[in-house]
Design an enzyme around this catalytic site. Structure first.
Site, PDB file in Angstrom:
ATOM      1  N   ASN A  48     -10.552 -58.146  79.253  1.00  0.00           N
ATOM      2  CA  ASN A  48      -9.994 -57.500  80.406  1.00  0.00           C
ATOM      3  C   ASN A  48     -10.303 -56.154  80.292  1.00  0.00           C
ATOM      4  O   ASN A  48     -10.573 -55.613  82.161  1.00  0.00           O
ATOM      5  CB  ASN A  48      -8.188 -58.303  80.269  1.00  0.00           C
ATOM      6  N   MET A  64      -1.097 -56.807  71.843  1.00  0.00           N
ATOM      7  CA  MET A  64      -1.098 -57.975  70.717  1.00  0.00           C
ATOM      8  C   MET A  64       0.670 -57.405  70.299  1.00  0.00           C
ATOM      9  O   MET A  64       0.526 -58.566  69.513  1.00  0.00           O
ATOM     10  CB  MET A  64      -1.680 -58.616  71.039  1.00  0.00           C
ATOM     11  N   ASN A  72       2.197 -54.838  82.222  1.00  0.00           N
ATOM     12  CA  ASN A  72       1.141 -56.764  81.514  1.00  0.00           C
ATOM     13  C   ASN A  72      -0.137 -57.399  82.413  1.00  0.00           C
ATOM     14  O   ASN A  72       1.456 -57.787  83.474  1.00  0.00           O
ATOM     15  CB  ASN A  72       2.316 -57.101  80.465  1.00  0.00           C
ATOM     16  N   HIS A 112      -0.208 -61.245  81.840  1.00  0.00           N
ATOM     17  CA  HIS A 112       0.046 -61.795  80.583  1.00  0.00           C
ATOM     18  C   HIS A 112      -0.534 -64.005  81.240  1.00  0.00           C
ATOM     19  O   HIS A 112      -0.248 -63.888  82.497  1.00  0.00           O
ATOM     20  CB  HIS A 112       1.346 -62.917  80.828  1.00  0.00           C
TER      21      HIS A 112
END
Ligand code: GRF
Length: 210
Positions: free
Chosen positions: A15, A91, A108, A110
């Site tokens: 990412n 994490m 964030n 997810h």
């Protein structure tokens, strides 16, 4: 508005890589000003080094307590003073000491269609539940796990007979396309978009690096 973003990551960093590539675009609405990791020798650190992005490692295991790690991380972020902090495969669950000391906005990503499937092993749980759709959510990070307001969400259909690994790979590609678009959405609305961005999986529309 060009958002100055600092990234938090823990591992592989795909990412982070997608964010890096999109930030190199001519009219990118954000710039990556730094990377902070919670463990040494991550893929994300190697990517940051190659791209010349300043980085810092705060190894969680070197701290005497979770609260002391949380406070050190908060102080590091406040000193860097980015417009946004982006969790990208970070994490670590952040505790009260972090939120007490860090007033910065945090985002964030997810790998699930929140509010469904908070926490870990989302792909397996989607398959076990027989969900027809799966996807990814970019949301504001708040003290409650995977529960902050949605900024952008992208969904895809679960394919008949699809296994966990294949589904995980498709969702990861979706994440890579979604995160930069979520940042563009935030920048266009000066961090306060009136509604979440809703995207549907479209093979043609995926960014070339995804
Ligand atoms: C991503 O699926 C992210 O959403 C989740 O962990 C994975 C990290 O992948 N929290 P990477 O490190 O960005 O490749």
């Amino acid at each position: 508005m060009t958002l100055r973003c600092l990234v938090l990551a823990s591992g592989r960093g795909s990412n982070f890589e997608a964010l890096l590539r999109a930030s190199a675009g001519a009219d990118a609405p954000y710039a990556l000003t730094g990377l902070v990791t919670d463990r040494p020798a991550t893929g994300a650190q190697a990517l940051a080094e190659a791209a010349g992005v300043p980085q810092r490692c705060l190894p969680f295991k070197a701290f005497p307590s979770r609260a002391s790690f949380d406070q050190a991380l908060a102080e590091t972020l406040v000193t860097a003073a980015p417009d946004l902090v982006l969790c990208a495969g970070f994490m670590r669950v952040l505790g009260p000491a972090f939120f007490t000391h860090c007033p910065l906005p945090l985002v964030n990503i997810h790998p699930a269609l929140l509010p469904a499937h908070r926490g870990l092993h989302t792909h397996r749980r989607v398959l076990e539940a027989g969900d027809p759709f799966h996807g990814a959510t970019v949301h504001w990070l708040t003290p409650a796990l995977d529960s902050g307001p949605t900024i952008a969400q992208a969904r895809l259909p679960v394919l008949p007979g699809e296994g966990e690994a294949a589904l995980a790979a498709r969702v990861l590609r979706l994440e890579h396309a979604l995160y930069p678009q979520a940042l563009a959405h935030l920048a266009a609305h000066r961090l306060a978009p009136p509604t979440p961005l809703e995207l549907f999986w479209d093979e043609e529309a995926l960014t070339p690096w995804a």
